[in-house]
Design a protein around this motif. Structure first.
Motif, PDB file in Angstrom:
ATOM      1  N   UNK A 111      24.671  23.810  -1.592  1.00  0.00           N
ATOM      2  CA  UNK A 111      24.454  24.804  -0.535  1.00  0.00           C
ATOM      3  C   UNK A 111      23.327  25.748  -0.919  1.00  0.00           C
ATOM      4  N   UNK A 112      23.364  26.246  -2.131  1.00  0.00           N
ATOM      5  CA  UNK A 112      22.322  27.174  -2.577  1.00  0.00           C
ATOM      6  C   UNK A 112      21.005  26.444  -2.817  1.00  0.00           C
ATOM      7  N   UNK A 113      21.091  25.219  -3.307  1.00  0.00           N
ATOM      8  CA  UNK A 113      19.875  24.442  -3.559  1.00  0.00           C
ATOM      9  C   UNK A 113      19.097  24.233  -2.266  1.00  0.00           C
ATOM     10  N   UNK A 114      19.812  23.961  -1.171  1.00  0.00           N
ATOM     11  CA  UNK A 114      19.149  23.751   0.120  1.00  0.00           C
ATOM     12  C   UNK A 114      18.668  25.063   0.726  1.00  0.00           C
ATOM     13  N   UNK A 115      19.464  26.116   0.564  1.00  0.00           N
ATOM     14  CA  UNK A 115      19.109  27.396   1.170  1.00  0.00           C
ATOM     15  C   UNK A 115      17.980  28.087   0.416  1.00  0.00           C
ATOM     16  N   UNK A 116      18.105  28.161  -0.909  1.00  0.00           N
ATOM     17  CA  UNK A 116      17.098  28.803  -1.751  1.00  0.00           C
ATOM     18  C   UNK A 116      17.474  28.528  -3.205  1.00  0.00           C
ATOM     19  N   UNK A 117      16.757  27.636  -3.901  1.00  0.00           N
ATOM     20  CA  UNK A 117      17.130  27.289  -5.287  1.00  0.00           C
ATOM     21  C   UNK A 117      17.168  28.489  -6.224  1.00  0.00           C
ATOM     22  N   UNK A 118      16.492  29.569  -5.859  1.00  0.00           N
ATOM     23  CA  UNK A 118      16.483  30.754  -6.719  1.00  0.00           C
ATOM     24  C   UNK A 118      17.862  31.422  -6.783  1.00  0.00           C
ATOM     25  N   UNK A 137      14.865  23.466 -14.516  1.00  0.00           N
ATOM     26  CA  UNK A 137      13.449  23.243 -14.213  1.00  0.00           C
ATOM     27  C   UNK A 137      13.268  22.102 -13.225  1.00  0.00           C
ATOM     28  N   UNK A 138      14.270  21.229 -13.138  1.00  0.00           N
ATOM     29  CA  UNK A 138      14.141  20.081 -12.249  1.00  0.00           C
ATOM     30  C   UNK A 138      14.121  20.487 -10.785  1.00  0.00           C
ATOM     31  N   UNK A 139      14.586  21.685 -10.485  1.00  0.00           N
ATOM     32  CA  UNK A 139      14.463  22.179  -9.103  1.00  0.00           C
ATOM     33  C   UNK A 139      13.702  23.507  -9.064  1.00  0.00           C
ATOM     34  N   UNK A 140      12.811  23.703 -10.067  1.00  0.00           N
ATOM     35  CA  UNK A 140      11.899  24.833 -10.046  1.00  0.00           C
ATOM     36  C   UNK A 140      12.543  26.177 -10.277  1.00  0.00           C
ATOM     37  N   UNK A 141      13.677  26.190 -10.968  1.00  0.00           N
ATOM     38  CA  UNK A 141      14.428  27.423 -11.173  1.00  0.00           C
ATOM     39  C   UNK A 141      14.214  27.920 -12.601  1.00  0.00           C
ATOM     40  N   UNK A 142      13.702  29.168 -12.746  1.00  0.00           N
ATOM     41  CA  UNK A 142      13.480  29.763 -14.055  1.00  0.00           C
ATOM     42  C   UNK A 142      14.430  30.937 -14.321  1.00  0.00           C
ATOM     43  N   UNK A 143      15.476  31.065 -13.507  1.00  0.00           N
ATOM     44  CA  UNK A 143      16.457  32.115 -13.767  1.00  0.00           C
ATOM     45  C   UNK A 143      17.154  31.871 -15.101  1.00  0.00           C
ATOM     46  N   UNK A 488      21.450  35.974  -6.212  1.00  0.00           N
ATOM     47  CA  UNK A 488      22.174  34.838  -6.806  1.00  0.00           C
ATOM     48  C   UNK A 488      23.599  34.758  -6.277  1.00  0.00           C
ATOM     49  N   UNK A 489      24.050  33.539  -6.039  1.00  0.00           N
ATOM     50  CA  UNK A 489      25.429  33.380  -5.591  1.00  0.00           C
ATOM     51  C   UNK A 489      26.161  32.236  -6.277  1.00  0.00           C
ATOM     52  N   UNK A 490      25.463  31.514  -7.161  1.00  0.00           N
ATOM     53  CA  UNK A 490      26.084  30.407  -7.889  1.00  0.00           C
ATOM     54  C   UNK A 490      25.686  30.517  -9.361  1.00  0.00           C
ATOM     55  N   UNK A 491      26.646  30.348 -10.244  1.00  0.00           N
ATOM     56  CA  UNK A 491      26.359  30.257 -11.674  1.00  0.00           C
ATOM     57  C   UNK A 491      26.721  28.872 -12.184  1.00  0.00           C
TER      58      UNK A 491
END
Length: 874
Positions: A111-118, A137-143, A488-491
């Protein structure tokens, strides 16, 4: 049968030995695991064939048995049925199948990946498995929500990258004769391959009579075993290092040949702090022989000038070394004593001893090379470098070694690689105008600066830094200030306990975690963080899994195999299987494998590259990494256990030969100006709040904010670890818990006895500790002669919160709640947070009511009560 014969016969049951590698801390000591004929692991010992740890293991390595057989291990996937979350609140776990657990995770993450990977916040902290660490990094996330690399070395790793093009550093135990430890237990109780380092350190002191001097506020294990302990006020190590440099410069105790030939110290610096260059970009130097300016590579240079003031093409300039001397004019031992409390006469004596021991001008033959021999070196780690001005702190310590020419020389201060991957890999590359290229990004690239920020912890605002995860809370408190356009909404958490390890107030971190829509955790046992999970994905432990790694080996190189000693005891999976199944469901396998190919170096050997249509197990990853190193297949590693050898001298000593080291780090000014320009261009509203003065090409004695707190906070607080607590928690492990809580150092708050007397305190008094940033915490105080009079020390053992792990004793609060987590106390260069704080102490008549009411099981301080009353440890 004699009693001795019976003892020998019964000391070890019949069985087999399995060669493997430890993972009870982040390092990679190889071991031998004994498995009885009935399949029970009953002994773990070091592998004597490995030069990395020479058959030695620390207490944590031996205690892996207890982790393996821990009755509280997660035994199958679990789903939370209690929507309420909080410390000590029963999640009411419900066992579910792997397919159901993975499907739920993929749906919620998706859900978060589709809405906003950040919106996905990862905390993936397995230092031995960078294939998992880099999954976002595979979905461009540097959090980032993990503390690894920041609490320990947020400024340390970039600084080593600039000076050594390496991840870490250590003194050369094989040749060093005068070893300074500053804020570290290397060689005694902590940091790089602790058990092996202790072995090598002991041999060096017995065989060569090596002298050790420890600079630290507490009489640590290192200090207790040293020839000399120098108590120092916390957070003043940088000023002490600069005072050593002052003496060496003032008295001419420097390796001037090294400074002129092997560093950029002769390069001329203009009034703007930049190197002075001609129209083609080449850097000017001053030839003292011909008394004129020449370009750095002019073969006619007779003698590089290190001191003086000159004018070139109408511009005033000085050699970089002179710029440093100008700073050192402010750093006499007498002036620095006012800050550090180290007597000036001691500083001068140590500086002279250090320079004399360096044997400036001496050489040694090693493997056909004639190398400088400089058997004196200044070594340090978290206790010294974990400062707000962290880059400057690290740079100051390196400068002590620069002065005597002991950077990367036999006997000196050596760079240490994280994982070399390939046997022929050399870490250094040429840079600008004959200089070695600085490599501050030792844990991967920093994303380009963005506004609104694409990372919730503002990573792209620290272009040479390591993740500053504590800033997640700063941003969460005021997202509008930082222009955040996502929340952020998913850990996704794996082998990480951020709720315990982060600095800052627990209640705010708890609220931050409670704000998440979904949390999945892959781990082995319950922790403070797993209590907040919605799904638990249980992983194999170290005795059930495969891996191939070598993490920060100080004296060796090669790969070490981890292999299962037993079949999995429970319905668990490897981390590779878990993240593959998630990636398959999320459509990320090809992207993830692409990241791994780059991170592991498989792209250097195309035949080893991961193919997107395959599922690679942990065993197959291990084999590929072994082949990448030396071409050997897995059967060879199963037989030998490792490919570890003594580190090649061409890698250990002067791997940059022919290049000039970054004595003066001009790149920090380029980074600063580029970042500031980008922030201005993008209209970043907090640009003027950024601590731009932290960016300095040379270290200064300017004070950190910790020294500018309100006067009622009249003491300095810090926390400490010993070898049994090295690199992470172990207090859920009965063996570790037993040895920790039998030592009063780890069961009471330490304070200098005279200071206690002056404050009207007595041994075992209950005290409240507060800082300007948080608290309070509570504990019993113990008077010792072995603490600096201005400081209190709190063991890392006194830090645990109530959670589902019933074997963990709660304490009177976590020291980290006292630590600052704001931008003012964060190094603007690297993201390193301040690791100490000012505190005030109040005596109490009894424990706070809330602590007594909440205690459902024995706390650490009840153990202290028993000790104080002579009843021993439960």
């Amino acid at each position: 049968m004699s009693s001795q014969a019976q003892i020998n016969q019964n000391s070890l049951k019949p069985g087999r030995w399995v060669k493997s590698t430890c993972k009870m801390c982040l390092h990679s000591c190889t071991n031998r695991i004994h498995v009885t004929d009935d399949g029970i692991i009953n002994k773990i010992e070091g592998d004597p064939t490995n030069p990395s740890n020479m058959g030695k293991l620390c207490p944590k390595g031996n205690s892996a048995i207890l982790r393996h057989y821990d009755p509280q291990r997660f035994k199958q996937p679990l789903r939370r049925t209690n929507p309420e979350k909080g410390p000590g609140i029963d999640p009411k776990w419900e066992p579910i199948s792997w397919d159901e657990a993975l499907d739920i995770c993929a749906e919620e993450i998706g859900k978060s990946l589709k809405e906003d990977p950040r919106k996905i916040l990862p905390s993936l902290e397995d230092f031995q498995k960078f294939n998992i660490w880099t999954w976002p990094y595979s979905f461009g996330n540097f959090n980032c929500f993990q503390s690894a690399g920041t609490m320990c070395g947020g400024a340390y790793h970039p600084a080593n990258g600039y000076i050594h093009a390496a991840f870490a550093s250590i003194n050369d135990v094989e040749h060093c004769n005068y070893w300074i430890n500053c804020g570290t237990g290397d060689g005694f109780s902590s940091h790089l391959h602790a058990a092996a380092s202790s072995y090598h350190m002991a041999n060096a002191r017995v065989d060569r009579g090596m002298k050790v001097v420890t600079i630290e506020p507490r009489l640590s294990t290192s200090a207790a075993k040293s020839e000399e302990w120098v108590p120092i006020r916390p957070a003043t190590d940088r000023q002490f290092a600069l005072s050593l440099c002052h003496v060496m410069a003032e008295e001419g105790l420097c390796d001037y040949v090294f400074l002129k030939k092997d560093t950029n110290a002769p390069y001329l610096v203009g009034e703007d702090g930049r190197f002075l260059r001609n129209a083609d970009g080449d850097i000017w130097v001053w030839d003292a022989t011909d008394n004129q300016a020449k370009l750095w590579n002019d073969e006619s240079i007779g003698d590089f000038a290190l001191e003086g003031e000159y004018e070139v093409e109408g511009k005033k300039c000085k050699p970089a070394f002179q710029k440093f001397r100008d700073i050192l004019d402010r750093c006499s031992p007498e002036e620095m004593e006012k800050i550090t409390t180290v007597p000036a006469e001691d500083t001068r004596r140590i500086a002279r001893e250090f320079a004399e021991a360096a044997q400036i001008g001496a050489t040694i033959e090693i493997d056909g090379r004639t190398l400088p021999l400089r058997p004196a070196a200044f070594n340090y780690y978290r206790g010294a470098q974990g400062r707000k001005k962290g880059m400057q702190a690290n740079h100051s310590f390196k400068m002590v070694n620069f002065m005597v020419g002991s950077i990367d020389t036999p006997g000196g201060h050596l760079g240490v690689n994280l994982d070399e991957k390939m046997i022929d890999w050399i870490r250094t590359q040429p840079g600008d105008c004959g200089q070695m290229l600085g490599e501050p990004h030792q844990l991967g690239p920093v994303p380009p600066m963005s506004y609104p920020p694409n990372e919730y912890h503002l990573l792209s605002y620290f272009p040479v830094g390591v993740n500053p995860p504590h800033l997640n809370l700063v941003v969460a408190e005021d997202p509008e200030k930082f222009g955040m356009d996502f929340e952020p909404d998913v850990m996704v958490i794996c082998h990480s306990n951020p709720l315990w390890s982060m600095q800052g107030p627990r209640e705010k971190w708890i609220d931050f975690m409670k704000s998440m829509r979904f949390i999945v955790v892959s781990d082995i046992i319950p922790t403070e963080t797993t209590d907040f999970a919605d799904i638990i994905l249980p992983s194999h432990d170290v005795l059930e899994s495969w891996n191939m790694t070598m993490i920060e080996p100080p004296f060796s190189e090669g790969q070490c195999l981890r292999q299962p000693a037993t079949e999995p005891l429970h319905d668990t999976k490897s981390e590779e299987d878990i993240f593959y199944e998630l990636s398959k469901r999320l459509g990320l396998v090809e992207a993830w494998y692409g990241v791994i190919n780059m991170v592991f170096g498989f792209d250097q050997k195309p035949e080893l590259m991961l193919q997107p249509d395959r599922h690679y197990t942990d065993k197959e990853f291990a084999e590929l990494k072994g082949k990448l190193w030396n071409g050997k297949d897995l059967d060879w590693y199963i037989e030998h256990g490792h490919s570890s050898t003594k580190r090649q001298s061409r890698k250990a000593y002067r791997p940059w030969d022919g290049l000039r080291l970054n004595f003066y780090i001009e790149d920090l000014l380029n980074v600063r100006d580029n970042l500031k320009a980008a922030m201005v261009e993008k209209g970043v509203p907090f640009v003027d709040e950024w601590e731009w003065d932290d960016y300095q090409p040379l270290p200064t004695p300017d004070l950190d904010p910790i020294h500018e707190e309100p006067p009622e906070y009249d003491m300095y607080g810090f926390f400490f670890k010993d070898i049994q607590l090295n690199f992470g928690e172990g207090l859920s492990n009965p063996w570790i818990k037993d040895i920790v809580f039998r030592d009063p150092v780890h069961t009471a708050i330490l304070m200098n006895s005279k200071t206690m007397e002056n404050k009207g305190l007595a041994n075992a008094d209950i005290i409240r500790i507060e800082s300007p940033h948080g608290g309070p915490i509570f504990g019993r105080v113990m008077g010792v002669e072995t603490m600096h009079p201005d400081a209190i020390g709190v063991s890392n053992s006194l830090s645990r919160m109530r959670n589902e792990n019933k074997s963990v004793n709660r304490a009177g609060g976590h020291f980290n709640v006292l630590l600052p987590y704001d931008l003012r106390n964060t190094d603007a260069v690297t993201g390193q947070p301040e690791g100490a704080c000012r505190v005030k102490i109040t005596r109490l008549d009894d424990w706070p009511k809330f602590l007594m009411e909440e205690n459902e099981s024995e706390t650490v301080y009840e153990i202290v009560d028993h000790i104080a009353k002579g009843k021993g440890v439960h």
